[in-house]
Motif scaffolding. Sequence first.
Motif, PDB file in Angstrom:
ATOM      1  N   GLN A 404       0.831  -1.203   0.000  1.00  0.00           N
ATOM      2  CA  GLN A 404       0.000   0.000   0.000  1.00  0.00           C
ATOM      3  C   GLN A 404       0.863   1.250   0.000  1.00  0.00           C
ATOM      4  N   LEU A 405       0.471   2.207  -0.848  1.00  0.00           N
ATOM      5  CA  LEU A 405       1.182   3.477  -0.951  1.00  0.00           C
ATOM      6  C   LEU A 405       0.804   4.387   0.210  1.00  0.00           C
ATOM      7  N   PRO A 406       1.591   5.433   0.449  1.00  0.00           N
ATOM      8  CA  PRO A 406       1.189   6.420   1.455  1.00  0.00           C
ATOM      9  C   PRO A 406      -0.174   7.025   1.119  1.00  0.00           C
ATOM     10  N   GLU A 407      -0.866   7.455   2.119  1.00  0.00           N
ATOM     11  CA  GLU A 407      -2.233   7.971   1.964  1.00  0.00           C
ATOM     12  C   GLU A 407      -2.283   9.088   0.927  1.00  0.00           C
ATOM     13  N   GLY A 408      -3.298   9.005   0.074  1.00  0.00           N
ATOM     14  CA  GLY A 408      -3.528  10.057  -0.911  1.00  0.00           C
ATOM     15  C   GLY A 408      -2.855   9.838  -2.247  1.00  0.00           C
ATOM     16  N   LEU A 409      -2.000   8.817  -2.375  1.00  0.00           N
ATOM     17  CA  LEU A 409      -1.314   8.586  -3.640  1.00  0.00           C
ATOM     18  C   LEU A 409      -2.077   7.581  -4.493  1.00  0.00           C
ATOM     19  N   ASP A 410      -2.039   7.803  -5.800  1.00  0.00           N
ATOM     20  CA  ASP A 410      -2.745   6.951  -6.745  1.00  0.00           C
ATOM     21  C   ASP A 410      -1.732   6.111  -7.529  1.00  0.00           C
ATOM     22  N   ALA A 411      -1.867   4.788  -7.450  1.00  0.00           N
ATOM     23  CA  ALA A 411      -0.902   3.895  -8.084  1.00  0.00           C
ATOM     24  C   ALA A 411      -0.896   4.036  -9.603  1.00  0.00           C
ATOM     25  N   ARG A 459      11.035   9.031  -7.674  1.00  0.00           N
ATOM     26  CA  ARG A 459      10.823  10.230  -8.492  1.00  0.00           C
ATOM     27  C   ARG A 459       9.374  10.350  -8.948  1.00  0.00           C
ATOM     28  N   ALA A 460       8.715   9.190  -9.152  1.00  0.00           N
ATOM     29  CA  ALA A 460       7.330   9.214  -9.649  1.00  0.00           C
ATOM     30  C   ALA A 460       6.321   9.554  -8.552  1.00  0.00           C
ATOM     31  N   MET A 461       6.728   9.418  -7.295  1.00  0.00           N
ATOM     32  CA  MET A 461       5.799   9.696  -6.202  1.00  0.00           C
ATOM     33  C   MET A 461       5.764  11.188  -5.895  1.00  0.00           C
ATOM     34  N   PRO A 462       4.585  11.787  -5.835  1.00  0.00           N
ATOM     35  CA  PRO A 462       4.466  13.223  -5.534  1.00  0.00           C
ATOM     36  C   PRO A 462       5.168  13.552  -4.223  1.00  0.00           C
ATOM     37  N   GLY A 463       5.906  14.678  -4.249  1.00  0.00           N
ATOM     38  CA  GLY A 463       6.601  15.103  -3.037  1.00  0.00           C
ATOM     39  C   GLY A 463       7.974  14.535  -2.888  1.00  0.00           C
ATOM     40  N   ALA A 464       8.372  13.617  -3.815  1.00  0.00           N
ATOM     41  CA  ALA A 464       9.697  13.004  -3.721  1.00  0.00           C
ATOM     42  C   ALA A 464      10.778  13.991  -4.111  1.00  0.00           C
TER      43      ALA A 464
END
Length: 464
Positions: A404-411, A459-464
């Motif tokens: 599971q990704l961190p809350e709020g992220l869309d796979a 890099r693809a994850m927002p906020g990275a």
Amino acid sequence: MDGTTPLSLVEQVMQTVRGRIAARTLTPGAKLPSIRGFADSLGVSKSTVVEAYERLSAEGVIRARPGSGFYVAGGLPPLSLAQIGPRLDRAIDPFWVSRLSLDAAEDVLKPGCGWLPSDWLPEASLRRALRGFARAEDAAPFTEYGTPLGLPALRVLLARRMADQGIEAPPDQILLTESGTQAIDLLCRFLLEPGDAVLVDDPCYFNFHALLKAHRAQVIGVPYTPQGPDVEAFAEALTAHRPRLYITNSALHNPTGTTLSPLVAHRLLKLAEAANLTIAEDDIFADFEPDPAPRLAAFDGLNRVVRIGSFSKSLSASARCGYIAAKPAWIEALIDLKIATSFGGGRIGAELVLSVLKDGSYRKHMESVRTRLARAMALTIKRLKPLGIRPWVEPRGGMFLWAQLPEGLDASEISQKALAERVILAPGNVFSAAQSAASFMRFNVAQCTDERVFTTLARAMPGA
């Protein structure tokens, strides 16, 4: 001709012709030198040039005109940019991961695919088996159709293997198929009419969705838990939809990596009996288990459970061989469907599987694979942790990690960004009929050994 190159004289002649075509000294439609003249100019025999021309003709590089000679074939259309890299515009649907992974170039990383890297497979055993076929006097495996049920010796061996798991399936209750997918397809053809309801786990293997869509079935997802399908939701779906079929993995579930508990298995079979439901137990990951888990087919005795398996994951994706184990009353009808859709089926794949399974190296190979997967699983979990990606469960074996990704992220959004960097991920909603897994991803830990998987993901994850 060059005597220092490892190429044969024929291959050197072919290379010379290709070079002249590439340099445009031979253009499309141009006539090649005569066999005698080319042989004299290159200092080789006429038979060498004849064989080189014949091979180039078979490849479509040149064309033979009887009584006239050989000519350069017409030019091919240039490769479009869309064909060079991953399809960035492809919709994220049940075909997304498989189409991208199967089409991927060698430099594309595939942590979302569903198979082992090639160098994890028993290449030496496969080559040894093929050499054995080549030396054998019997040409039947190369030239003849298989029998309707499939290679008898392999069915005997499969019956023994299933007996070790508590499943009584005599050889005449085992039908060989071209793959596990074909086995499920035959079962769907046998049982389903367009519009029939079919239960699947949510999440489940995405190709179940694709295959059922092809059969125009109504797909009903049942929420999956770490012990198996949610039994209460399963019972409600039986009442509401009256399904004909339920398709599942009971051991090393795809994509979650979980194992069906004996209690849930018992309750599922009681519900299936009351609802006259057939269960297809897809067990292609059986050899990846460190310890055997409960099997619905063992509890049921192949009464309303159909056992399906294949060897594409553990041996070779090219050696297409699967099987169906079902009750005797169904085997004849399934044979007819197999003949109608693929006639006798191929023998080479079955012969190859039989040869390798009989080889004592297969057991050692799978022991090695299980050990490597355990190490890769631990390392993948460790590398995902700093990114805030957490396992749903820690699997007891196999190649899949459902995380599971961190809350709020869309796979899906992350997967599209990673694809632009030539990394194919498996977003959760391709596995979910209800589209309820947007925050999940399936990782194939065997394909996660390259550090670029994790740097690209970061890099693809927002906020990275």
